[in-house]
Design a protein around this motif. Structure first.
Motif, PDB file in Angstrom:
ATOM      1  N   PHE A  39       0.768  -1.353   0.205  1.00  0.00           N
ATOM      2  CA  PHE A  39       0.052   0.033  -0.282  1.00  0.00           C
ATOM      3  C   PHE A  39       1.086   1.625   0.214  1.00  0.00           C
ATOM      4  O   PHE A  39       0.271   1.989  -1.034  1.00  0.00           O
ATOM      5  CB  PHE A  39      -0.952  -0.337   1.081  1.00  0.00           C
ATOM      6  N   ASN A  40       1.682   0.765   0.796  1.00  0.00           N
ATOM      7  CA  ASN A  40       3.269   2.318   0.870  1.00  0.00           C
ATOM      8  C   ASN A  40       3.411   2.680  -0.679  1.00  0.00           C
ATOM      9  O   ASN A  40       3.932   3.857  -0.806  1.00  0.00           O
ATOM     10  CB  ASN A  40       3.934   2.323   1.775  1.00  0.00           C
ATOM     11  N   ALA A  41       4.139   1.372  -0.562  1.00  0.00           N
ATOM     12  CA  ALA A  41       4.180   1.637  -2.400  1.00  0.00           C
ATOM     13  C   ALA A  41       3.798   2.280  -3.783  1.00  0.00           C
ATOM     14  O   ALA A  41       4.051   1.484  -4.693  1.00  0.00           O
ATOM     15  CB  ALA A  41       5.819   0.354  -2.252  1.00  0.00           C
ATOM     16  N   GLY A  42       2.082   2.148  -3.067  1.00  0.00           N
ATOM     17  CA  GLY A  42       1.809   2.159  -3.932  1.00  0.00           C
ATOM     18  C   GLY A  42       0.997   1.948  -4.837  1.00  0.00           C
ATOM     19  O   GLY A  42       0.570   2.056  -5.611  1.00  0.00           O
ATOM     20  N   ASP A  43       0.966   0.559  -4.380  1.00  0.00           N
ATOM     21  CA  ASP A  43       0.574  -0.835  -5.287  1.00  0.00           C
ATOM     22  C   ASP A  43      -0.820  -1.366  -4.230  1.00  0.00           C
ATOM     23  O   ASP A  43      -0.764  -2.126  -3.870  1.00  0.00           O
ATOM     24  CB  ASP A  43       1.901  -1.898  -4.669  1.00  0.00           C
ATOM     25  N   TYR A  44      -1.900   0.368  -4.428  1.00  0.00           N
ATOM     26  CA  TYR A  44      -3.374  -0.420  -3.404  1.00  0.00           C
ATOM     27  C   TYR A  44      -3.692  -1.918  -4.297  1.00  0.00           C
ATOM     28  O   TYR A  44      -4.279  -2.391  -3.463  1.00  0.00           O
ATOM     29  CB  TYR A  44      -4.360   0.764  -3.910  1.00  0.00           C
ATOM     30  N   GLU A  45      -3.656  -1.330  -5.367  1.00  0.00           N
ATOM     31  CA  GLU A  45      -4.699  -2.183  -5.810  1.00  0.00           C
ATOM     32  C   GLU A  45      -3.893  -4.064  -5.661  1.00  0.00           C
ATOM     33  O   GLU A  45      -5.487  -4.321  -5.278  1.00  0.00           O
ATOM     34  CB  GLU A  45      -5.091  -2.690  -7.680  1.00  0.00           C
TER      35      GLU A  45
END
Ligand code: CBF
Length: 743
Positions: A172-178
């Protein structure tokens, strides 16, 4: 499991206290009880049998656990819309006070990945299952209080969760929300929903995932507890017995072998001896469509190490068979765990037999059929002692005391105590009162009140008024062609047409009937859904026909479940257990109805046969072809030797004349009988079925005699207590003794 509150209060002896306390607060205990949502975590008789086991094991002080999945959605809720079944999700977990989340008890469960082989400096080979995906199993505990004992056992249900916890915050923090959300959802899918098939296997990957998830988490739990005792592995089978309730948990056999050889470093033979001494396997059905087979490629992908172990188990087994039967090549392919089809399939029942020390069926006929048909090669290989019968039973606590409190109280008054709830054979003493007119009257009053209670439910849920003096004729169970609700509804149509053809004088002699149906069809089982549709269409026509009035009513009770069964069973005059002979493993609703003073009409199938032996032929209405004749009849049909029963033809003609709506809706149902071999022998049994129903009508007219049959039958039902069943398993399969709990 159904509801818990009432059962728990009765089992711990607190219902009166609760009633008084609630009444002081201005509430009725019944209203509180009715607020509870059913825990509907199974499909039918198989799951309910497990629930009865739990009640008995606790009551008899056996130190036993149940393991299952904590499905977010249990079996769907059924609604009937325009005569069709509609499935609605059953979200039952809101306000469920009965589970204790045990967040500290979690197990990592592995899927997919690959197997690496290692060799140490001494040449010893070991295997390691690596990579793949990890899902977490979280325990939720449901207390199971025994009746009249301090013992409370545990039912542990596993819920699935992403291994990273609620959510992968790193992703999530790395931007890989999906992908963070997708991982979480994929993990939670495992325990999301119960597959709604009864007696049918479809081979879907998610189902295999559920099975392994459940087995692996439960075994981890069992092994963890055993290891705490610091005993030697050889003592494992003395301390632990695992009963496979059908083949769905068969992977547990492979998982235990894997733990012992890959994790604990035992030699294959020592491990296998522990495994086979630990497991017992109960088969519940001979229906070919219910026998589980998993495709080898699917298993290879999901559980690569388990597939290797299965091949190994098979190899050693086949080698031993070859040694014993050197001149019989065919037997090897017949008994192999691997079916040489395209794709290859793993036969779970064979794996369960080979990995267990005892295999049992659930009624005498069923266990005999297992030995002479499905598993006959295994009887040759292992000898007859490996195969046994334990006829099913039911818990009298829920199915008499809770469902029918007034009948239970009347029996207790006559016997001087409620001891019969712990020893059901004591019921035989009530037969002494059969000639006591006042007792018979009280018995009749209770039945009438139970019928009124059901009539009220019918009015509230369907809007129809039913006459409580009519004969209540009930068939409630999963809808399946082999259980033959179609035979019943064709019989109802026959009755309807016959009444319509009667003169006013003749009509006066008709015994009024209410034909009550209930049950769910698997959402993908189109023929079963057609049967539900026909029942509802017939109800539409019959219930509104002024020529019929109170002489016949047809009712479909939607969303049949455990708590509805508790209202329905005590209210029946006659109930129907009419499967094609040789197809029903046991049936257990037959026992519930008889224990509540209803008579039954049935085929010589499953436990009906032993019910007849216990209660006497004069107290049951048997009809139809015998199991031994079924194959021959089917064979004859197949070769064109088939003549539709003339009375059934009249029924079909009415359907084809659109009397019950568009005939096209029912053409497949009719042609399955008329044109496609009548596999379930509806036509062959039709005449015998309707003549036997005429005998039921006649018997019902003599209410005094009917009551004698009802009382005598209840008095003789002691054999069908789940406590007898549990003790038989404990003695002959588990080698376990009760453990008294001190105050
Ligand atoms: O043994 C319990 C019940 O199991 C089934 O429901 C099953 O195999 N799913 C059988 O169909 C019943 O006959 C049996 O009573």
């Amino acid at each position: 499991m159904g509801r818990t509150l009432d059962n728990a209060m009765l089992n711990v002896g607190l219902k009166d206290v609760a009633r008084d306390g609630l009444s002081d607060l201005g509430f009725r205990v019944e209203d509180v009880i009715n607020q509870e949502h059913d825990a509907a975590l199974g499909n039918g008789g198989l799951g309910r049998l497990a629930a009865c086991f739990l009640d008995s094991m606790a009551t008899l002080n056996y130190p036993a656990w149940g393991y299952g999945l904590r499905y977010r959605y249990g079996i769907f809720k059924q609604e009937i819309v325009n005569g069709y079944q509609v499935e609605i999700p059953d979200y039952w977990l809101d306000n469920n006070p009965w589970e204790f989340p045990r967040h500290e008890i979690t197990v990592d469960i592995q899927f997919y990945g690959n197997v690496k082989k290692y060799q140490d400096e001494n040449g010893r080979i070991s295997h390691s299952w690596e990579d793949g995906e990890i899902v977490q199993a979280v325990a939720y505990d449901v207390p199971i209080p025994g009746y009249g004992t301090k013992t409370t056992n545990n039912l542990r249900l596993w819920s699935s969760k992403a291994s990273s916890g609620e959510f992968d915050f790193q992703k999530f923090n790395a931007g890989d929300y999906e992908s963070a959300v997708a991982d979480q959802q994929r993990a939670e899918t495992i325990s999301a929903v119960l597959y709604p098939n009864d007696n049918l296997e479809r081979g879907k990957e998610l189902r295999l995932k559920q099975q392994y998830f459940w087995c692996a988490a439960s075994l981890f739990d069992i092994v963890r507890r055993f290891k705490k005792t610091k005993r030697a592995w050889g003592e494992f089978p003395d301390q632990i017995a695992i009963q496979l309730n059908d083949t769905h948990p068969t992977l547990a056999i492979v998982e235990l072998q894997r733990i012992l050889i890959d994790k604990e470093g035992l030699e294959w033979d020592e491990a296998w001896s522990i495994v086979t001494k630990t497991f017992g396997y109960t088969n519940h059905t001979v229906l070919p469509e219910a026998l589980e087979k998993w495709s080898v490629p699917l298993m290879q992908n999901l559980l690569p190490r388990h597939l290797q172990i299965i091949y190994e188990i098979n190899l050693f087994f086949l080698q031993s068979v070859e040694k014993r039967f050197p001149n019989d090549r065919d037997i090897l392919s017949r008994v192999s765990i691997i079916e040489e089809s395209h794709p290859k399939m793993v036969r779970m029942a064979y794996l369960a037999i080979i990995g267990s020390h005892k295999v049992n069926g659930v009624a005498e006929l069923h266990s005999d059929l297992l030995k002479t048909t499905l598993f006959k090669d295994f009887v040759k290989i292992y000898g007859p002692d490996r195969f046994t019968n334990v006829t099913n039973g039911i818990t009298p606590r829920r199915w008499l005391h809770q469902a029918n409190p007034r009948l239970s109280a009347l029996i207790a008054e006559k016997l001087g105590s409620y001891d019969f709830l712990k020893d059901l054979t004591l019921l035989d003493k009530i037969e002494a009162f059969v000639d006591d007119k006042a007792f018979r009257e009280e018995w009749a009053v209770i039945k009438r009140e139970n019928k009124l209670r059901l009539a009220k439910h019918i009015k509230a849920t369907t809007g129809f008024d039913v006459n409580p003096n009519a004969l209540f004729d009930v068939q409630v169970k999963r809808i399946h062609e082999y259980k033959r609700q179609q035979l019943n509804i064709f019989g109802v149509i026959h009755r309807y047409l016959s009444i319509k053809a009667m003169s006013a004088e003749e009509k006066k002699k008709v015994v009024p009937r209410v034909s009550i149906f209930g049950g769910k069809a698997a959402p993908g089982y189109w023929m079963a859904k057609t049967i539900i549709h026909l029942i509802n269409k017939v109800a539409d026509v019959v219930n509104k026909d002024p020529e019929i009035g109170d002489l016949l009513k047809v009712i479909f009770i939607a969303d049949y479940n455990v708590s509805k069964a508790e209202i329905i069973c005590p209210a029946s005059d006659i109930s129907e257990h009419i499967s094609t002979a040789g197809t029903e493993g046991s049936g257990t609703s037959n026992m519930k109805f008889v224990l509540n003073g209803g008579l039954i009409i049935g085929t010589c199938d499953g436990a009906n046969i032993e019910i007849t032996r216990e209660i006497g032929e004069q107290n049951i209405f048997l009809f139809g072809n015998l199991a031994e004749d079924v194959e021959d009849l089917r064979h004859r049909h197949f070769y064109g030797d088939f003549k539709l029963d003339p009375q059934l033809e009249r029924v079909f003609d009415a359907i084809k004349d659109n009397v019950f709506g568009d005939k096209a809706d029912f053409s497949a149902l009719i042609s399955s009988i008329e044109e496609h071999g009548d596999y379930y022998l509806v036509s062959d049994d039709f005449n015998s079925y309707i003549t036997t129903h005429e005998m039921v009508d006649e018997a019902f007219q003599n209410q005094e005699e009917w009551l004698v049959k009802s009382i005598a039958s209840v008095a003789r039902m002691g054999f069908f207590s789940m406590d007898r069943v549990t003790n038989e398993y404990a003695d002959s399969i588990w080698n376990v003794e009760p453990l008294d709990v001190k105050d």
